[in-house]
Design an enzyme around this catalytic site. Structure first.
Site, mmCIF file in Angstrom:
data_model
loop_
_atom_site.group_PDB
_atom_site.id
_atom_site.type_symbol
_atom_site.label_atom_id
_atom_site.label_comp_id
_atom_site.label_asym_id
_atom_site.label_seq_id
_atom_site.Cartn_x
_atom_site.Cartn_y
_atom_site.Cartn_z
ATOM 1 C CD GLU A 1 -6.953 -1.720 1.363
ATOM 2 O OE1 GLU A 1 -7.234 -2.899 1.561
ATOM 3 O OE2 GLU A 1 -6.587 -1.278 0.268
ATOM 4 C CD GLU B 1 -2.047 -2.922 -5.040
ATOM 5 O OE1 GLU B 1 -2.935 -3.314 -5.811
ATOM 6 O OE2 GLU B 1 -1.649 -3.589 -4.060
ATOM 7 C CG HIS C 1 -6.148 -0.517 -3.852
ATOM 8 N ND1 HIS C 1 -4.783 -0.681 -3.911
ATOM 9 C CD2 HIS C 1 -6.618 -1.532 -3.089
ATOM 10 C CE1 HIS C 1 -4.461 -1.748 -3.205
ATOM 11 N NE2 HIS C 1 -5.558 -2.281 -2.693
ATOM 12 N N GLY D 1 -0.091 -6.335 0.976
ATOM 13 C CA GLY D 1 0.702 -7.322 0.241
ATOM 14 C C GLY D 1 2.079 -7.568 0.846
ATOM 15 C CB SER E 1 -0.939 -8.409 5.414
ATOM 16 O OG SER E 1 -0.064 -7.999 4.390
HETATM 17 C C1 PEP Z 1 -5.732 -4.879 -0.906
HETATM 18 O O1 PEP Z 1 -5.180 -4.915 -1.981
HETATM 19 O O2 PEP Z 1 -6.739 -4.188 -0.767
HETATM 20 C C2 PEP Z 1 -5.158 -5.661 0.185
HETATM 21 C C3 PEP Z 1 -5.634 -5.478 1.392
HETATM 22 O O3 PEP Z 1 -4.165 -6.535 -0.149
HETATM 23 P P1 PEP Z 1 -3.541 -7.656 0.806
HETATM 24 O O4 PEP Z 1 -4.644 -8.276 1.570
HETATM 25 O O5 PEP Z 1 -2.866 -8.616 -0.138
HETATM 26 O O6 PEP Z 1 -2.556 -6.965 1.703
#
Ligand code: PEP
Length: 261
Positions: free
Chosen positions: A171, A101, A99, A177, A217
């Site tokens: 992503e 993060e 991920h 986020g 998001s």
């Molecule tokens: C995620 O953390 O994998 C993600 C998609 O977060 P969000 O939906 O909050 O953007």
């Protein structure tokens, strides 16, 4: 033949124990009335794994248990880590790896991501490998190069048999986020590109069968338009998976998109 969709909830580092229990129970009760083709996976913080596996192991359960991270090591003196064999011993089926993060705050490189994927695959868990570009790369038109490099450093190192047991989540970092979602066309373009990379290395059948999800998001309002894209096999959902009603609407969107495809 069309594929059913997958919706994965990534709770990140949120919820107290009681809140986590409430959320799981509410989701379970809400899904009880559905005959779903969409697969649902809940990824709570690791400390709450048993809450999810307890529910997921019920015969009529509507969801699978997942986690958000795993150690790159086997077992032993790695304080604070949780191994893939521990996840397997608790009947966790899925685990997110790489991920953005974790890449950003914990220095996770593609090399580490690959080690984690191998740990999971050795234990018969399904890795959900995240990839995606930062805003600068998107603005300078390098987004496909960045994602290609991530795919080549990770998926391309797997055997075909391992690839068949792996999922991918695109992503875009600028969409996670932030409230800013990739347009359905941007999501489709990148997911089709990822599928073409998989096809090049592993062939058409593996590429078709691989689940490639969009994350960033995604919410009840935009899920249907994204999930309706031909290469989008579902979503990895962060913030919107923390509210049962919103998450259920996203699952409904996946179900609708899956039937229409
Ligand atoms: C995620 O953390 O994998 C993600 C998609 O977060 P969000 O939906 O909050 O953007």
């Amino acid at each position: 033949m069309s594929k059913s969709k997958i919706v994965i909830g990534n709770w990140k580092m949120n919820k107290s124990f009681d809140e986590a229990e409430d959320l799981i129970t509410t989701i379970e009760e809400s899904l009880a009335d559905y005959q779903l083709e969409t697969e649902v996976v809940l990824c709570p913080p690791a400390i709450y794994a048993e809450l999810v596996t307890d529910h997921a192991s019920l015969e009529d359960s509507r969801f699978y248990a997942g986690l958000q991270n795993v150690s790159e090591y086997d077992n032993g003196a790695y304080t604070g880590e949780v191994s893939a064999s521990m996840l397997a011993s608790m009947d966790v089926d899925f685990c997110i790896v790489g991920h953005s993060e974790r890449r950003k705050y914990f220095g996770e490189t593609d090399t580490v991501v690959l080690k984690k994927m191998r740990q999971l695959l050795d234990q018969q868990l399904i890795p959900v490998m995240c990839c995606g570009e930062i805003l600068e790369d998107r603005k300078s038109g390098r987004h496909q190069d960045v994602v290609k490099a991530q795919i080549e450093a990770t998926l391309y190192e797997l055997t075909p048999e391992q690839m068949e047991r792996t999922m991918v989540a695109y992503e875009p970092v600028w969409a996670i986020g932030t409230g800013e979602t990739a347009t359905p066309a941007q999501a489709q373009e990148m997911l089709a590109f990822i599928r073409s990379l998989i096809e090049k290395k592993f062939g058409t059948e593996v590429a078709y069968n691989t689940y490639i999800l969009y994350g960033g998001s995604c919410n009840a309002a935009n899920a249907l338009s994204i999930f309706s894209q031909p290469d989008v096999d579902g979503g990895l959902i962060g913030g919107a998976s923390l509210k049962a009603d919103e998450f259920i609407k996203i699952i409904e969107a996946a179900e609708t998109a899956g039937k229409d495809n």
